[in-house]
Every structure is written in structure tokens, then in C-alpha cells.
Motif scaffolding. Structure first.
Motif, PDB file in Angstrom:
ATOM      1  N   ILE A 216      38.932  42.239  28.977  1.00  0.00           N
ATOM      2  CA  ILE A 216      40.052  41.359  28.658  1.00  0.00           C
ATOM      3  C   ILE A 216      41.246  41.632  29.580  1.00  0.00           C
ATOM      4  O   ILE A 216      41.904  40.707  30.072  1.00  0.00           O
ATOM      5  CB  ILE A 216      40.447  41.536  27.181  1.00  0.00           C
ATOM      6  N   VAL A 217      41.510  42.905  29.841  1.00  0.00           N
ATOM      7  CA  VAL A 217      42.624  43.255  30.728  1.00  0.00           C
ATOM      8  C   VAL A 217      42.322  42.836  32.162  1.00  0.00           C
ATOM      9  O   VAL A 217      43.211  42.347  32.872  1.00  0.00           O
ATOM     10  CB  VAL A 217      42.949  44.754  30.627  1.00  0.00           C
ATOM     11  N   VAL A 218      41.079  43.001  32.605  1.00  0.00           N
ATOM     12  CA  VAL A 218      40.708  42.541  33.944  1.00  0.00           C
ATOM     13  C   VAL A 218      40.916  41.033  34.058  1.00  0.00           C
ATOM     14  O   VAL A 218      41.430  40.532  35.068  1.00  0.00           O
ATOM     15  CB  VAL A 218      39.257  42.937  34.281  1.00  0.00           C
ATOM     16  N   GLU A 219      40.543  40.279  33.027  1.00  0.00           N
ATOM     17  CA  GLU A 219      40.777  38.831  33.029  1.00  0.00           C
ATOM     18  C   GLU A 219      42.260  38.521  33.165  1.00  0.00           C
ATOM     19  O   GLU A 219      42.650  37.618  33.922  1.00  0.00           O
ATOM     20  CB  GLU A 219      40.235  38.199  31.743  1.00  0.00           C
ATOM     21  N   ALA A 220      43.102  39.235  32.420  1.00  0.00           N
ATOM     22  CA  ALA A 220      44.549  39.018  32.500  1.00  0.00           C
ATOM     23  C   ALA A 220      45.053  39.303  33.910  1.00  0.00           C
ATOM     24  O   ALA A 220      45.868  38.548  34.464  1.00  0.00           O
ATOM     25  CB  ALA A 220      45.271  39.897  31.484  1.00  0.00           C
TER      26      ALA A 220
END
Length: 251
Positions: A216-220
Motif C-alpha cells: 500500500i505504501v509503495v502504491e502511494a
């Protein structure tokens, strides 16, 4: 807020009741950009000023570039919700929030008009100048609330802001075929990825395990800094872009 004068000279004033005092800080040190995610700017403006909504923002920027100020910069608007950056969780107390009128992903997600972006650039410059806000602390809602929020999204023209002196950016490394870290992976490479994300400010636990929160953080991160492909996989392009950002940081 009797006698409310706008911090931004070009702004119209429409006072929201949804605000309070800033906690543990005398002035903001961050700007957080949002999109409204509603069908119309008029509806979004009304919602941000409705006491039943319990949300607000310091500013709203309409598609035609018209700016409305709803909360004084010295006060705490209710725009970020549950969020974090560099371990700080009360983002509302240390930030100025700007809502940018755009219906968002669930309503077609059109591009952002140039007049609107020019107004956002000017507004950010004024806020940053008044409060000495660093370029690295002009952020997306999705940066401080990854997974929970995805705005202002991958179509937001961060490069146009950067070229005008707002925000922090490096050219995204080209996307090529090749290996990528992905959910289920573990080890030193995953730990290095998590460490770099945390060094930039993202709220990610350093475990050496590529779990769902890491994805999720990589997507952000990709949505802001490598928007060509937002898939949550830490490919070579993502890693090189992140390394480039860290190498160019000046806090």
C-alpha cells in the motif's frame, strides 16, 4: 472567527465552523493536497462548511482557479484524518490543507485544468513563504494516509508544481521489464525498501517482510513520484526513483 481576513490576498472568505486550535505547534510545517471527490465544486464547498460533515480545509481551489479560504492558517482544519508522516500522527495540527475541486476516481477522474493548477502553485508558494515550509513537505493526502486515501491521484501534475518551485521531485526512472519486490518476499532487499520509504517519511514498519501494508505504501509512493505505473510492486524504476529522491533531499 469574527473579523476573519484571508491569509491569501486573492482568496474569497467563506468560514467553516469545523476547526480548532493547533496542538503542540505554533505554525504549520507541511502542506497537504487533496481532491474533493464530489460531483461539483459548489457541493464540496458547502460540505466543507457544513457543521454536520465534521470536515474542513484551509482552502478550496475551483476548476477556474478561484480560491476560497475557509479556515485561518493559524487554526487547525479537519482535512487529513487518520494519517502520519515521520511518525507524527496529528497531521492536522502541523499542516495547511488544500482541497482541489475534482470528482476523483469514482466519478471519472478528469485531468486538472491549467488555471486551477496555476492557482494551486501560487497558493502553495504563498503558504510556504509565510511558514518556511520545505519542498519535501508539500505532500499528497495519499502520502500521509496510504491505502485509506488515494488523492489527489496519479493524474495530479506534480511536475508542473515542481517546475514552478513547489514540492520535491526527481525525474522518474524509466519503467522496464525485470525483477520486482512483491508481496510475500522477504529479506534484506525488502528491509532496504522499507527503510528508504521510512527515511523519506512514509509510515511503514521495517520488518523485512513485503506485507500488504508495504504494498500500500509503495502504491502511494508511485502515485506521487512514479505515476506511470501504480501497481504496488517495487520494480527497478520505483527503487531508483526512491533512491534519487533520498539523494536529493534537503530538510
Amino acid at each position: 472567527m469574527s473579523g476573519f481576513l484571508p491569509d491569501e490576498p486573492s482568496a474569497e472568505v467563506r468560514v467553516s465552523p469545523n476547526f480548532g486550535p493547533r496542538r503542540d505547534t505554533l505554525k504549520p510545517d507541511m502542506i497537504v493536497l487533496h481532491y474533493t471527490g464530489m460531483a461539483t465544486g459548489t457541493g464540496a464547498e458547502a460540505w466543507l462548511c457544513d457543521p454536520s460533515s465534521e470536515v474542513s480545509s484551509h482552502y478550496l481551489v475551483h476548476e477556474n482557479g478561484h480560491i476560497v479560504q475557509m479556515v485561518r492558517e493559524s487554526d487547525r482544519a479537519w482535512h487529513a484524518g487518520k494519517s502520519s508522516w515521520f511518525g507524527r500522527t496529528d497531521i492536522n495540527s502541523c499542516s495547511v490543507g488544500i482541497e482541489i475541486v475534482n470528482p476523483g476516481h469514482s466519478l471519472g477522474y478528469p485531468g486538472f485544468p491549467r488555471r486551477q493548477i496555476d492557482a494551486v502553485i501560487g497558493l502553495c508558494k504563498g503558504i510556504a513563504g509565510r511558514h518556511e515550509i520545505l519542498a519535501t513537505r508539500v505532500l499528497a493526502h495519499s502520502d500521509v494516509a496510504p491505502g485509506r486515501k488515494i488523492d489527489p491521484g496519479e493524474k495530479f501534475p506534480w511536475a508542473a508544481l515542481f517546475e514552478s518551485g513547489v514540492g520535491h521531485l526527481v525525474p522518474a526512472a524509466p519503467v522496464r521489464r525485470g525483477a520486482a519486490l512483491r508481496p510475500g518476499d522477504n529479506g534484506a532487499d525488502v528491509e532496504a525498501l522499507q527503510s528508504m520509504l521510512a527515511l523519506y517519511g512514509y509510515g511503514v514498519e521495517i520488518t523485512g517482510i513485503f506485507d500488504d501494508q508495504t504494498r500500500i505504501v509503495v502504491e502511494a509512493f508511485q502515485r506521487h513520484f512514479r505515476p506511470r505505473r501504480v501497481d504496488g510492486l517495487a520494480d527497478g524504476s520505483t527503487m531508483r526513483t526512491l533512491q534519487g529522491l533520498l539523494a536529493s533531499v534537503s530538510r
